[in-house]
Write a protein that holds these residues in place. Sequence first.
Motif, mmCIF file in Angstrom:
data_model
loop_
_atom_site.group_PDB
_atom_site.id
_atom_site.type_symbol
_atom_site.label_atom_id
_atom_site.label_comp_id
_atom_site.label_asym_id
_atom_site.label_seq_id
_atom_site.Cartn_x
_atom_site.Cartn_y
_atom_site.Cartn_z
ATOM 1 N N PRO A 44 1.097 -0.988 0.019
ATOM 2 C CA PRO A 44 0.237 -0.082 0.059
ATOM 3 C C PRO A 44 0.749 1.378 -0.200
ATOM 4 N N ILE A 45 0.494 2.435 -0.925
ATOM 5 C CA ILE A 45 1.474 3.153 -0.723
ATOM 6 C C ILE A 45 0.945 4.003 0.396
ATOM 7 N N ALA A 46 2.224 5.190 0.642
ATOM 8 C CA ALA A 46 1.757 6.143 2.246
ATOM 9 C C ALA A 46 1.536 7.197 1.451
ATOM 10 N N ILE A 47 0.100 7.911 1.582
ATOM 11 C CA ILE A 47 0.117 9.192 0.486
ATOM 12 C C ILE A 47 -0.415 9.793 1.856
ATOM 13 N N SER A 48 0.204 11.646 1.867
ATOM 14 C CA SER A 48 -1.092 12.142 3.332
ATOM 15 C C SER A 48 -2.149 13.219 2.456
ATOM 16 N N VAL A 49 -3.030 12.741 3.072
ATOM 17 C CA VAL A 49 -3.968 13.634 1.932
ATOM 18 C C VAL A 49 -4.149 15.035 2.159
ATOM 19 N N GLY A 50 -3.544 15.622 3.100
ATOM 20 C CA GLY A 50 -3.432 17.036 3.757
ATOM 21 C C GLY A 50 -1.799 17.148 1.971
ATOM 22 N N SER A 51 -1.069 16.802 1.539
ATOM 23 C CA SER A 51 0.269 16.970 0.445
ATOM 24 C C SER A 51 -0.874 17.240 -0.919
ATOM 25 N N MET A 52 -2.438 16.869 -0.386
ATOM 26 C CA MET A 52 -3.075 16.828 -2.175
ATOM 27 C C MET A 52 -4.020 17.871 -1.802
ATOM 28 N N LEU A 53 -4.262 18.740 -0.703
ATOM 29 C CA LEU A 53 -5.834 19.425 -0.695
ATOM 30 C C LEU A 53 -5.558 20.428 -1.448
ATOM 31 N N GLY A 54 -4.596 21.823 -0.654
ATOM 32 C CA GLY A 54 -4.003 22.604 -1.263
ATOM 33 C C GLY A 54 -3.830 22.842 -2.425
ATOM 34 N N LYS A 55 -3.116 21.560 -3.423
ATOM 35 C CA LYS A 55 -3.582 21.752 -4.997
ATOM 36 C C LYS A 55 -3.999 20.868 -5.545
ATOM 37 N N GLN A 56 -5.328 20.785 -5.152
ATOM 38 C CA GLN A 56 -5.632 19.740 -5.856
ATOM 39 C C GLN A 56 -5.476 18.251 -6.281
ATOM 40 N N LEU A 57 -4.740 18.114 -6.014
ATOM 41 C CA LEU A 57 -4.101 16.981 -6.816
ATOM 42 C C LEU A 57 -4.820 15.707 -6.958
ATOM 43 N N GLN A 58 -4.585 14.777 -8.327
ATOM 44 C CA GLN A 58 -4.785 13.492 -8.491
ATOM 45 C C GLN A 58 -3.922 12.796 -8.407
ATOM 46 N N ILE A 59 -4.803 11.189 -7.570
ATOM 47 C CA ILE A 59 -3.871 9.873 -7.632
ATOM 48 C C ILE A 59 -4.898 8.695 -8.112
ATOM 49 N N SER A 60 -3.856 8.332 -9.883
ATOM 50 C CA SER A 60 -5.080 7.231 -10.245
ATOM 51 C C SER A 60 -3.948 6.071 -10.423
ATOM 52 N N ALA A 61 -4.923 4.834 -11.327
ATOM 53 C CA ALA A 61 -3.559 4.072 -11.778
ATOM 54 C C ALA A 61 -5.223 3.549 -13.138
ATOM 55 N N SER A 62 -4.379 2.990 -14.756
ATOM 56 C CA SER A 62 -5.058 2.068 -14.976
ATOM 57 C C SER A 62 -4.411 1.055 -15.401
ATOM 58 N N PRO A 63 -5.172 0.087 -15.985
ATOM 59 C CA PRO A 63 -4.713 -1.038 -16.910
ATOM 60 C C PRO A 63 -4.545 -0.519 -18.152
ATOM 61 N N VAL A 64 -4.052 -2.213 -19.255
ATOM 62 C CA VAL A 64 -4.161 -1.724 -20.636
ATOM 63 C C VAL A 64 -5.496 -1.454 -21.461
ATOM 64 N N GLY A 65 -5.140 -0.261 -22.468
ATOM 65 C CA GLY A 65 -6.545 -0.283 -22.745
ATOM 66 C C GLY A 65 -7.244 -1.105 -24.030
ATOM 67 N N SER A 66 -8.993 -0.787 -24.078
ATOM 68 C CA SER A 66 -9.339 -1.487 -25.415
ATOM 69 C C SER A 66 -8.555 -1.795 -26.704
ATOM 70 N N PRO A 67 -9.236 -2.584 -26.926
ATOM 71 C CA PRO A 67 -8.908 -2.674 -28.508
ATOM 72 C C PRO A 67 -8.892 -1.615 -29.423
ATOM 73 N N ALA A 68 -10.344 -1.304 -29.342
ATOM 74 C CA ALA A 68 -9.882 0.107 -30.404
ATOM 75 C C ALA A 68 -9.043 1.331 -30.427
ATOM 76 N N THR A 69 -8.349 1.261 -28.677
ATOM 77 C CA THR A 69 -7.632 2.152 -28.324
ATOM 78 C C THR A 69 -6.403 1.341 -28.643
ATOM 79 N N ILE A 70 -6.402 0.200 -28.537
ATOM 80 C CA ILE A 70 -4.915 -0.605 -29.114
ATOM 81 C C ILE A 70 -4.409 -0.272 -30.623
ATOM 82 N N SER A 71 -5.509 0.044 -31.291
ATOM 83 C CA SER A 71 -5.211 0.148 -33.375
ATOM 84 C C SER A 71 -4.958 1.799 -32.803
ATOM 85 N N GLU A 72 -5.410 2.475 -32.039
ATOM 86 C CA GLU A 72 -5.577 3.732 -32.488
ATOM 87 C C GLU A 72 -3.321 3.704 -32.407
#
Length: 333
Positions: free
Chosen positions: A263-291
């Motif tokens: 698990p990643i340790a991140i303080s919410v307080g360090s994100m609030l002031g600048k309205q930061l975002q954290i995300s993750a993603s898997p592989v893409g769809s066949p349409a995105t692969i073709s693109e």
Amino acid sequence: MIRSLAVDGPNKPLKPMEFDPGVLPDNQVEIEVQYCGVCHSDLSMMDNEWGASRYPLVPGHEVVGKVVKTGSMVRSLQAGDSVGLGWHSDYCEQCTYCHSGEHNLCSASQPTIIGRHGGFADRVRASETAVVPLPPGIDLKSAGPLFCGGITVYNPIVQFQIKPTDKVAVIGIGGLGHLALQFLSAWGCDVTAFSSNPDKAEQAKALGASHILDSTDIKQLDSARDKFDFIICTVNVELNWTGYLNTLAPKGRLHFVGVIPTPIAISVGSMLGKQLQISASPVGSPATISEMLNFAVRHDIKPMVEVFPFDQANAAIEKLRAGRVRYRAVLEL
């Protein structure tokens, strides 16, 4: 019969195995494999790191080859077509995500090497939807890794509408990172490479990085405070996440495509002031692969590969296990 290489348990070598695939389902095609990438996910499945492996297990999910058989319901592909196959081999075709073209988010999707035999074989099968035609001009020998490593780093560029004017950074210059640098540079972004290995600095610049920052140097991290609109993390180790968050500009995003084992340790307080975002993603769809494939051909983006004969697959696996592949291994049949 299909000739393949399989393991019969964790930390075991690949051994020849023949199996009868049975009657070809109506919605599937059979591909004659020409090249197959060797991905770290193959290694994870071989060693049952994720607890999802079933043995005997035939790895391989970065397939390049030609269609040799088609099921009775297949319409978009025919024998002789040059195609590729990635992490997914089938989808439910019934859910909201399949209907909206986001097949990679289908909860019933079927991975190519989980519960079925993959591409370390002379032939492999998959549903018509999951098989992507190769565009003219693509280099067959290096195309396989685009179907996993390539789409993994290309997908978030599209999903989060990264702009050519954005300042972006890549953490980790390896199998994923060296492709992320190429895609983001071709996208038009100002690209920084975070790397703790000085030996990779010149290569990172050749791949599209305009700037190099030593991720182990606190002063260099501080010098980049509030700079980046988007950071893509391609590594699978714990790092100083707060330090990286500090380098994000307001509304910036730290995005994970490498699987951090803890698990990643991140303080919410360090994100609030600048309205930061954290995300993750898997592989893409066949349409995105073709693109992605068309974008790669247009901008001459290629994985850096080391090619091994099929009968030297164990040597490729051991080199990958030791972290000595630069930057993707490919088996040639």
